[in-house]
Design an enzyme around this catalytic site. Structure first.
Site, short mmCIF file in Angstrom:
data_model
loop_
_atom_site.label_atom_id
_atom_site.label_comp_id
_atom_site.label_asym_id
_atom_site.label_seq_id
_atom_site.Cartn_x
_atom_site.Cartn_y
_atom_site.Cartn_z
N ASP A 162 65.35 4.29 61.95
CA ASP A 162 66.48 4.28 62.90
C ASP A 162 67.16 5.64 62.90
OD1 ASP A 162 66.08 1.72 63.74
OD2 ASP A 162 67.65 0.81 62.53
N ASP A 179 64.89 -0.60 69.93
CA ASP A 179 66.09 -1.44 70.08
C ASP A 179 66.72 -1.25 71.46
OD1 ASP A 179 65.83 -2.31 67.46
OD2 ASP A 179 67.12 -0.73 66.66
#
Length: 240
Positions: A162, A179
Site C-alpha cells: 500500500d 483498492d
C-alpha cells in the site's frame, strides 16, 4: 412429524433450486446467444483487466524500487506512504490470520464472477469487472514475496503493498491502486442500481396511470347501455 417437516423443507429447497436453475439457463441463453452483446461483454472485461492489472503491478514495481518510504505526490492532498498491509482493503483485519484475510478477500471475487456470468448490462459489467480485477490484484500481490530494493523494515510476506494516503484526513487509511479500482467499480454498480430503480419506478407509475380501474370500466359500460338517444322534436305541419 419431524421427519415430515424435514421432508417438506427438502422438497421446497429442491423445487426452488430447479426454478433457479431454469431461470439461470434462460438468462445464460439470452446473453450468450446474442453475438453482439457477447462481443461487447468480453471486450469490457478484457479492457478492465488490462487497465487494472497493468496499472496495479507497474505501480507496485515502482514502489518496490523507491528510495524513500514517504514523500508528497500532490502537496496537501496526496502523499506516498509505503507500508505492508497484512489486512484487507484500507487496513481492515490487519492483525488477523492470513487464511481468514485470503478468505474475506476472495468473497467479492467469487460474487463478481457470478454477477459477470449472468449480467446483461454494460454499466454493471464495467463496475463488477473493476471490483473483480481489483480484488484479484490484491490477492496476487499478497501471494508474492518480494524485497524492497532500497527500503528496509517493510515486509511483503502475506502483505499487500500500500502507498497512497490523504494527509488532510486524520489517521487516514493507506491504500493502493487495486483498492481505488474496487471503489470506482462499486460506484458504477451503485449508479446502475439507482438507474434500474428509477426506471422500474417510472415504469410502474406509467402502468398505474394507463391502467384504468375495473370499477370505472364497468360503470362506463353501464352508462353506455342506459344512454338514451336524443329525442327528436316532432315536425308540425301547419295547414294554410
Amino acid at each position: 412429524m419431524i421427519k415430515q417437516f424435514f421432508s417438506n423443507v427438502y422438497e421446497g429447497i429442491k423445487h426452488y433450486s430447479n426454478y433457479l436453475w431454469e431461470l439461470s439457463k434462460k438468462q445464460l441463453i439470452k446473453i450468450y446467444l446474442n453475438k453482439k452483446h457477447l462481443i461487447w461483454k468480453i471486450s469490457i472485461i478484457l479492457i478492465c483487466a488490462f487497465i487494472v492489472l497493468l496499472t496495479s503491478f507497474l505501480t507496485r514495481n515502482s514502489i518496490l524500487n523507491a528510495t524513500q518510504s514517504y514523500w508528497e505526490l500532490i502537496p496537501g492532498f496526496l502523499v506516498i506512504n509505503i507500508t505492508g498491509n497484512t489486512g484487507v482493503s484500507f487496513g481492515t483485519l490487519g492483525d488477523s490470520n492470513p487464511s481468514l484475510v485470503y478468505f474475506v478477500q476472495s468473497i467479492p471475487i467469487v460474487l463478481g464472477f457470478f454477477v459477470l456470468l449472468f449480467s446483461s448490462n454494460y454499466l454493471l459489467d464495467i463496475g463488477v469487472s473493476l471490483v473483480f480485477f481489483g480484488g484479484l490484484s490484491n490477492i496476487i500481490d499478497r501471494s508474492i514475496v518480494d524485497n524492497y530494493k532500497y527500503l528496509s523494515g517493510i515486509s511483503t510476506n502475506n502483505a499487500v503493498v500500500d502507498y497512497f494516503q490523504f494527509p488532510f484526513i486524520k489517521n487516514s487509511a493507506i491504500f493502493n491502486f487495486p483498492d481505488t479500482f474496487v471503489i470506482i467499480g462499486m460506484i458504477f454498480v451503485g449508479i446502475q442500481i439507482i438507474i434500474s430503480f428509477v426506471k422500474d419506478y417510472k415504469k410502474e407509475k406509467d402502468s398505474e396511470e394507463n391502467k384504468k380501474p375495473i370499477k370505472d370500466v364497468v360503470l362506463d359500460e353501464e352508462r353506455n347501455k342506459t344512454k338514451k338517444e336524443p329525442i327528436k322534436k316532432p315536425i308540425v305541419i301547419q295547414k294554410s
